[in-house]
Design a protein around this motif. Sequence first.
Motif, PDB file in Angstrom:
ATOM      1  N   GLU A 108       0.655  -1.030   0.348  1.00  0.00           N
ATOM      2  CA  GLU A 108      -0.201   0.364   0.188  1.00  0.00           C
ATOM      3  C   GLU A 108       0.653   1.920   0.046  1.00  0.00           C
ATOM      4  O   GLU A 108       0.706   2.002  -0.924  1.00  0.00           O
ATOM      5  CB  GLU A 108      -0.859   0.027   1.135  1.00  0.00           C
ATOM      6  CG  GLU A 108      -1.982   1.237   1.660  1.00  0.00           C
ATOM      7  CD  GLU A 108      -2.411   1.216   0.536  1.00  0.00           C
ATOM      8  OE1 GLU A 108      -3.108   2.691   0.215  1.00  0.00           O
ATOM      9  OE2 GLU A 108      -3.026   0.473  -0.703  1.00  0.00           O
ATOM     10  N   LYS A 162       2.317   2.004  -3.498  1.00  0.00           N
ATOM     11  CA  LYS A 162       1.172   2.318  -4.387  1.00  0.00           C
ATOM     12  C   LYS A 162       1.967   3.813  -4.496  1.00  0.00           C
ATOM     13  O   LYS A 162       1.002   4.755  -5.059  1.00  0.00           O
ATOM     14  CB  LYS A 162      -0.115   1.723  -4.434  1.00  0.00           C
ATOM     15  CG  LYS A 162       0.313  -0.084  -4.986  1.00  0.00           C
ATOM     16  CD  LYS A 162      -1.459  -0.532  -4.591  1.00  0.00           C
ATOM     17  CE  LYS A 162      -0.946  -1.754  -4.539  1.00  0.00           C
ATOM     18  NZ  LYS A 162      -2.249  -2.688  -4.891  1.00  0.00           N
ATOM     19  N   ARG A 163       0.967   4.388  -3.033  1.00  0.00           N
ATOM     20  CA  ARG A 163       1.182   6.171  -2.915  1.00  0.00           C
ATOM     21  C   ARG A 163       2.480   6.510  -3.783  1.00  0.00           C
ATOM     22  O   ARG A 163       2.361   7.261  -3.836  1.00  0.00           O
ATOM     23  CB  ARG A 163       0.412   5.458  -1.449  1.00  0.00           C
ATOM     24  CG  ARG A 163      -0.405   5.253  -0.909  1.00  0.00           C
ATOM     25  CD  ARG A 163      -0.298   5.806   0.923  1.00  0.00           C
ATOM     26  NE  ARG A 163      -1.779   4.718   1.619  1.00  0.00           N
ATOM     27  CZ  ARG A 163      -2.540   5.780   2.799  1.00  0.00           C
ATOM     28  NH1 ARG A 163      -1.691   6.152   3.604  1.00  0.00           N
ATOM     29  NH2 ARG A 163      -3.612   4.714   3.379  1.00  0.00           N
ATOM     30  N   SER A 164       3.396   6.183  -2.799  1.00  0.00           N
ATOM     31  CA  SER A 164       5.009   6.748  -3.536  1.00  0.00           C
ATOM     32  C   SER A 164       4.481   6.091  -4.856  1.00  0.00           C
ATOM     33  O   SER A 164       5.281   7.938  -5.757  1.00  0.00           O
ATOM     34  CB  SER A 164       5.787   5.814  -2.364  1.00  0.00           C
ATOM     35  OG  SER A 164       7.247   6.597  -3.201  1.00  0.00           O
ATOM     36  N   SER A 212       2.424   9.574  -6.271  1.00  0.00           N
ATOM     37  CA  SER A 212       2.863  10.623  -5.579  1.00  0.00           C
ATOM     38  C   SER A 212       3.794  10.996  -6.941  1.00  0.00           C
ATOM     39  O   SER A 212       4.208  12.704  -6.823  1.00  0.00           O
ATOM     40  CB  SER A 212       3.422  11.057  -4.247  1.00  0.00           C
ATOM     41  OG  SER A 212       2.406  10.466  -3.433  1.00  0.00           O
ATOM     42  N   TYR A 218      -3.573  13.317  -0.574  1.00  0.00           N
ATOM     43  CA  TYR A 218      -3.754  11.869  -0.131  1.00  0.00           C
ATOM     44  C   TYR A 218      -3.412  11.553  -1.126  1.00  0.00           C
ATOM     45  O   TYR A 218      -4.513  10.929  -2.074  1.00  0.00           O
ATOM     46  CB  TYR A 218      -4.740  11.865   0.376  1.00  0.00           C
ATOM     47  CG  TYR A 218      -4.770  12.997   1.713  1.00  0.00           C
ATOM     48  CD1 TYR A 218      -3.730  12.299   3.184  1.00  0.00           C
ATOM     49  CD2 TYR A 218      -5.863  14.352   1.733  1.00  0.00           C
ATOM     50  CE1 TYR A 218      -4.018  13.333   3.774  1.00  0.00           C
ATOM     51  CE2 TYR A 218      -4.872  15.194   3.078  1.00  0.00           C
ATOM     52  CZ  TYR A 218      -4.966  14.696   4.282  1.00  0.00           C
ATOM     53  OH  TYR A 218      -4.366  15.099   4.770  1.00  0.00           O
ATOM     54  N   PRO A 219      -2.108  10.573  -1.719  1.00  0.00           N
ATOM     55  CA  PRO A 219      -2.697   9.639  -2.955  1.00  0.00           C
ATOM     56  C   PRO A 219      -3.130   8.677  -2.940  1.00  0.00           C
ATOM     57  O   PRO A 219      -3.759   7.902  -1.611  1.00  0.00           O
ATOM     58  CB  PRO A 219      -0.500   8.875  -3.348  1.00  0.00           C
ATOM     59  CG  PRO A 219       0.143  10.110  -2.171  1.00  0.00           C
ATOM     60  CD  PRO A 219      -0.869  10.609  -0.826  1.00  0.00           C
ATOM     61  N   ASN A 220      -3.715   8.107  -4.043  1.00  0.00           N
ATOM     62  CA  ASN A 220      -4.649   7.252  -4.440  1.00  0.00           C
ATOM     63  C   ASN A 220      -6.116   7.146  -3.549  1.00  0.00           C
ATOM     64  O   ASN A 220      -7.102   6.132  -3.179  1.00  0.00           O
ATOM     65  CB  ASN A 220      -3.872   6.019  -4.171  1.00  0.00           C
ATOM     66  CG  ASN A 220      -2.995   5.312  -5.186  1.00  0.00           C
ATOM     67  OD1 ASN A 220      -2.547   5.805  -6.335  1.00  0.00           O
ATOM     68  ND2 ASN A 220      -2.037   4.427  -4.625  1.00  0.00           N
ATOM     69  N   THR A 269      -9.159   8.219   2.343  1.00  0.00           N
ATOM     70  CA  THR A 269      -7.868   8.160   2.426  1.00  0.00           C
ATOM     71  C   THR A 269      -6.914   6.431   2.892  1.00  0.00           C
ATOM     72  O   THR A 269      -6.095   6.590   2.746  1.00  0.00           O
ATOM     73  CB  THR A 269      -7.407   9.598   3.448  1.00  0.00           C
ATOM     74  OG1 THR A 269      -7.469   8.785   4.339  1.00  0.00           O
ATOM     75  CG2 THR A 269      -7.687  10.610   2.428  1.00  0.00           C
TER      76      THR A 269
END
Length: 608
Positions: free
Chosen positions: A199, A202-204, A207, A313-315, A380
């Motif tokens: 997770e 994926k957020r990184s 971004s 806030y990614p994704n 989020t």
Amino acid sequence: MAYFSNSRPQSSSSAIKIVNPADNEDKAKLHKRDSPQRQCRNILIHGYCRYQDRGCIYYHPPVETSNNPPRSESPTPPSLSAQAVNAPVFVPNAAFHAIATPPPTFAPSPSPSTFYQTHDEYDNYGDTISNHTPQLLEHQLVNQYQQVDYEDHDSPTGNFYQSQRATFVKQPLDYHLYSHPTPDAFPSTHFISDAVREELHKRSEASQLVTIPGHNLPDELQGYHSLAPLEPPVAERRKFFSWYSTVYRATSSNDGVVYALRRVENFRLMHQAAFGAIETWSRIEHPNIARVREAFTSRAFNDNSLVVAYDYYPNAQTLFEIHIKQKPPVFQHGRLSTVSTALPEATLWSYIIQIASSIKAVHEVGLAVRMIDATKIMVTGKNRIRIGSCGIADVLMYDPRLDTAMVQQEDLTMFGRLIFALCCNNLAAMNTLPKAIDMMGRQYSADVKTLALYLISKPGSHKNIVQVIDMIGTNRLVCEMDETHNSVNRLEAELMGELENGRLVRLLCKFGFINERPVFAREPRWSETGDRYIIKLFRDYVFHQVDENGNPVINLTHVLACLNKLDAGTDERIMLVSRDEQSCLVVSYKDVKACIDTAFGDLARASR
């Protein structure tokens, strides 16, 4: 082989003469042993010698031809003397496969009158075999004896050598594993769990996505660069109040942090005092509100645009996208079926508590949210929501005579509409209120219906956010607080798995500064002398170990254990062996740590 060392006329053989260096006594024994009257052992073992016409110096009995067909039963083996029984047995080091080519038929030869007195001539052959890998040995031997069937019982010595079982060397598995897998009952303590790691990755990645060309975006916008749209292009755009808006991802030139920019198109600012609410919003820090950073106007998009910066806030997805938007059918159990979007009641109460908490925080500072909408509230994390686009309505609809209490009552009404939309999976559920109430009563408890009806009731002094929190109930608030604490405990446990990484990285950095340093203090071999030599040997002990076959040992458990003991400076002793295996040192981890601290201290003082 050694039997080629006997002297023979050059005219009768074309073999290369290979003579081992030996003294006179050895030469005499060798001459006595390699007598031409001795029978070739290939005849005894295999029934024939493939080198008979190519230089073999031993005696080969004439082959007796017979017109009679071979018998199906195995012939009686010839009588063997005690010396022949004690002769060395040829044992291959690798497995042989059956050869499809049928071997030539040879008649059994009579028992030889003279047998080997010694078998030293096979010693060199054994040494040669031991220097090859089993796979190469198998390939060579199969090619050499490709016409020999070891399962042929018609051989005169087949029954004798059949009982001699071949020995096989068990080779290590060619697996590149760090260590044995950890049982499910004992979770890994060195790294965070795969789900959390995936997770976060994926957020990184979200971004750092590269901006897709073709959007005609400005290269720089009031200190922000690398703009990328976060909303996919749609045929019918939704209006933000009376204006169209777009959300972008951008990186700040001041701190390098990624932010979300909401741009309102074709907006002309009429009162500079409208930005006063943005300053108040920027001071609100709440876990369920996307924090407002700043607001400004710009003409970088070739129009008058209002831009407000928020935390990114990614994704993240909106409540509308997750719970209300129609999902495409999926293929399950052999047919297409629609995906159920019914919201569990426990999740619904969690959303209600978080939204109520954020409304209470905003109302206490004298503001109104005015953005309690399914398309503006983001999810989020797991059941973690944040209200976005706060503060824009205060700028777009700025009115110095605005009654704050009235807009706060509107917040509660919007809160009730949101609950009906989530329960009925329809943004327009309030248009058919009796049907929405009936559906809510069939799927959820009476407390949910009571709270929703209270929120959409007529405004009054009795209607406020404090009363809403009381209607939620103490038990649900306590359960939500317990779940929050459990989530914190889980995250702390995951963090503990990564706690040691920084400490071990610092150790590895010290190794990198010290080992293989070419020149220091005018000493070309500084890293190879003194205490630094011990550090080099310890580096080989940790990272450059090999097994009994000379293969590298890749064991992360061994590396982590050694580095942890080194950082703690334990008194456990280890033996460090030089690369040429000519010297060894017995030192403790405490001694190695002192050597590293001393060497790194010398480097640190020289760098100042």
